[in-house]
Design a protein around this motif. Structure first.
Motif, PDB file in Angstrom:
ATOM      1  N   SER A  99       0.820  -1.214   0.000  1.00 15.41           N
ATOM      2  CA  SER A  99       0.000   0.000   0.000  1.00 15.41           C
ATOM      3  C   SER A  99       0.854   1.264   0.000  1.00 15.41           C
ATOM      4  O   SER A  99       0.386   2.327  -0.423  1.00 15.41           O
ATOM      5  CB  SER A  99      -0.921   0.010   1.225  1.00 15.41           C
ATOM      6  N   TRP A 120      -4.082   3.874  -2.349  1.00 15.96           N
ATOM      7  CA  TRP A 120      -5.289   3.182  -1.923  1.00 15.96           C
ATOM      8  C   TRP A 120      -6.342   4.134  -1.380  1.00 15.96           C
ATOM      9  O   TRP A 120      -7.410   3.692  -0.963  1.00 15.96           O
ATOM     10  CB  TRP A 120      -4.948   2.128  -0.872  1.00 15.96           C
ATOM     11  N   GLU A 144      -7.677   3.437   2.239  1.00 18.64           N
ATOM     12  CA  GLU A 144      -8.194   2.103   2.537  1.00 18.64           C
ATOM     13  C   GLU A 144      -7.054   1.168   2.930  1.00 18.64           C
ATOM     14  O   GLU A 144      -5.894   1.382   2.568  1.00 18.64           O
ATOM     15  CB  GLU A 144      -8.933   1.531   1.329  1.00 18.64           C
ATOM     16  N   TRP A 152     -10.609  -8.668   4.652  1.00 23.24           N
ATOM     17  CA  TRP A 152     -11.267  -7.870   3.632  1.00 23.24           C
ATOM     18  C   TRP A 152     -10.217  -6.959   2.986  1.00 23.24           C
ATOM     19  O   TRP A 152      -9.640  -6.074   3.645  1.00 23.24           O
ATOM     20  CB  TRP A 152     -12.369  -7.029   4.252  1.00 23.24           C
ATOM     21  N   VAL A 153      -9.958  -7.193   1.723  1.00 20.87           N
ATOM     22  CA  VAL A 153      -8.935  -6.457   0.973  1.00 20.87           C
ATOM     23  C   VAL A 153      -9.635  -5.580  -0.058  1.00 20.87           C
ATOM     24  O   VAL A 153     -10.550  -6.037  -0.750  1.00 20.87           O
ATOM     25  CB  VAL A 153      -7.952  -7.426   0.281  1.00 20.87           C
ATOM     26  N   PRO A 154      -9.232  -4.316  -0.189  1.00 21.58           N
ATOM     27  CA  PRO A 154      -9.873  -3.462  -1.196  1.00 21.58           C
ATOM     28  C   PRO A 154      -9.606  -3.959  -2.610  1.00 21.58           C
ATOM     29  O   PRO A 154      -8.579  -4.583  -2.894  1.00 21.58           O
ATOM     30  CB  PRO A 154      -9.236  -2.091  -0.956  1.00 21.58           C
ATOM     31  N   THR A 155     -10.541  -3.688  -3.482  1.00 21.42           N
ATOM     32  CA  THR A 155     -10.397  -4.059  -4.893  1.00 21.42           C
ATOM     33  C   THR A 155      -9.399  -3.120  -5.559  1.00 21.42           C
ATOM     34  O   THR A 155      -9.558  -1.894  -5.545  1.00 21.42           O
ATOM     35  CB  THR A 155     -11.751  -3.985  -5.606  1.00 21.42           C
ATOM     36  N   LEU A 156      -8.368  -3.693  -6.147  1.00 21.60           N
ATOM     37  CA  LEU A 156      -7.282  -2.917  -6.734  1.00 21.60           C
ATOM     38  C   LEU A 156      -7.350  -2.986  -8.253  1.00 21.60           C
ATOM     39  O   LEU A 156      -7.754  -3.990  -8.827  1.00 21.60           O
ATOM     40  CB  LEU A 156      -5.924  -3.433  -6.241  1.00 21.60           C
ATOM     41  N   ARG A 157      -6.922  -1.902  -8.856  1.00 17.79           N
ATOM     42  CA  ARG A 157      -6.850  -1.848 -10.315  1.00 17.79           C
ATOM     43  C   ARG A 157      -5.685  -0.940 -10.697  1.00 17.79           C
ATOM     44  O   ARG A 157      -5.284  -0.074  -9.914  1.00 17.79           O
ATOM     45  CB  ARG A 157      -8.147  -1.303 -10.910  1.00 17.79           C
ATOM     46  N   THR A 189      -7.447   2.273  -5.930  1.00 20.96           N
ATOM     47  CA  THR A 189      -8.744   1.716  -5.571  1.00 20.96           C
ATOM     48  C   THR A 189      -9.838   2.610  -6.162  1.00 20.96           C
ATOM     49  O   THR A 189      -9.565   3.720  -6.633  1.00 20.96           O
ATOM     50  CB  THR A 189      -8.900   1.625  -4.053  1.00 20.96           C
ATOM     51  N   GLN A 190     -11.055   2.134  -6.103  1.00 21.54           N
ATOM     52  CA  GLN A 190     -12.172   2.931  -6.598  1.00 21.54           C
ATOM     53  C   GLN A 190     -12.338   4.199  -5.768  1.00 21.54           C
ATOM     54  O   GLN A 190     -12.731   5.246  -6.286  1.00 21.54           O
ATOM     55  CB  GLN A 190     -13.450   2.113  -6.568  1.00 21.54           C
TER      56      GLN A 190
END
Length: 285
Positions: free
Chosen positions: A82, A87, A90, A110-115, A133-134
């Motif tokens: 991170s 992030w 998050e 619970w892991v944040p959705t990464l892109r 992240t979003q």
């Protein structure tokens, strides 16, 4: 537990020394870096994974019972990955999950959705491919641009070494106007758009902003080494000579220093035990 035992435990308690306490490595760090450290590590970040309840008390609408409001932050882990990504505050949440009514609960992360996306900095005039992240994308749109998002957000809410480095480079570029040298109109337009972010910081604050603790110690060591480095005496004598000439010019005396040089040479010849022999040899030849 008895009163005496409690008092004994209180006496045995030793406070853990802080980074800037006397005797610690960070004792000599300037106030400018401590100001950044407070923003980065001491200041409480805005809640991301829960919605805090307002006020100190709340009433149950069904029973009418009044209970105190307890806004307990959810423990969040920020892995090393991170720090190299964005992030948006998050992190990873560790908890438990019941997958069936009659089953035991099991540990769950619970892991944040990464892109991967590309962010553009108008101040630095660079495109950077980075994992986001979003929420990061939403914050960039909410603040009308990547630069506004980074400069407006405190270091404790950025929660990323990469984001803090972005902020440091942006602030230094704004302070020095180190951008768009080929286009003065564009340079002035960009500077006027973001110059208000420089108001909370002084020159010294910008010099120390965004450095890690070990980077700050190295910077301090370099400064102390330069200050304690011995200077040649010729620089001191040259400065004294220039000062003497300025005083003579101010008083109206002639600027010739031949007499002073002659007096100095005669004084040195008296101290030199080989001075007389050298003069005799020169006269014989």
């Amino acid at each position: 537990m008895g009163t005496r035992l409690k008092q004994g435990l209180r006496l045995l308690y030793v406070k853990k020394p802080g980074r800037f306490d006397p005797g610690e490595p960070g004792e000599r760090l300037p106030e400018a870096y401590r100001k950044f450290w407070h923003e980065w590590k001491v200041q409480k970040p805005q809640p991301v994974h829960y919605i805090p309840e307002p006020g100190k008390w709340k009433r149950n609408p069904k029973t009418g019972e009044v209970t105190p409001v307890q806004n307990v932050p959810i423990p969040v882990k920020f892995p090393l990955e991170s720090q190299r990504h964005l992030w948006g505050g998050e992190g990873v949440i560790k908890g438990f999950q019941k997958r069936a009514p009659t089953a035991r609960r099991v540990a769950h992360f619970w892991v944040p959705t990464l892109r991967r996306s590309v962010v553009y900095s108008e101040i630095l005039d660079t495109h950077t491919s980075v994992v986001v992240t979003q929420r990061t994308i939403d914050l960039i749109h909410k603040n009308y641009g990547f630069d506004h998002y980074i400069l407006k957000t405190p270091a404790c809410d950025l929660q990323s070494r990469l984001a803090v480095k972005f902020k440091r480079n942006m602030l230094l570029a704004l302070d020095q106007k180190n951008f768009y040298h080929d286009d003065p109109e564009k340079q002035e337009e960009v500077y006027n758009r973001y110059k208000d972010y420089l108001k909370p910081y002084s020159k010294e604050d910008l010099e120390w902003y965004g450095l890690s603790f070990y980077e700050a110690l190295k910077k301090l060591a370099r400064q102390e080494e330069e200050q304690n480095q011995p200077k040649p005496l010729k620089l001191q004598y040259r400065l004294e000579l220039v000062q003497m000439l300025l005083e003579r010019s101010a008083s109206g005396e002639p600027l010739s220093i031949a007499d002073d040089v002659q007096e100095t040479s005669s004084w040195l010849s008296k101290l030199n035990p080989f001075g007389g022999k050298t003069e005799e040899r020169s006269t014989k030849t």
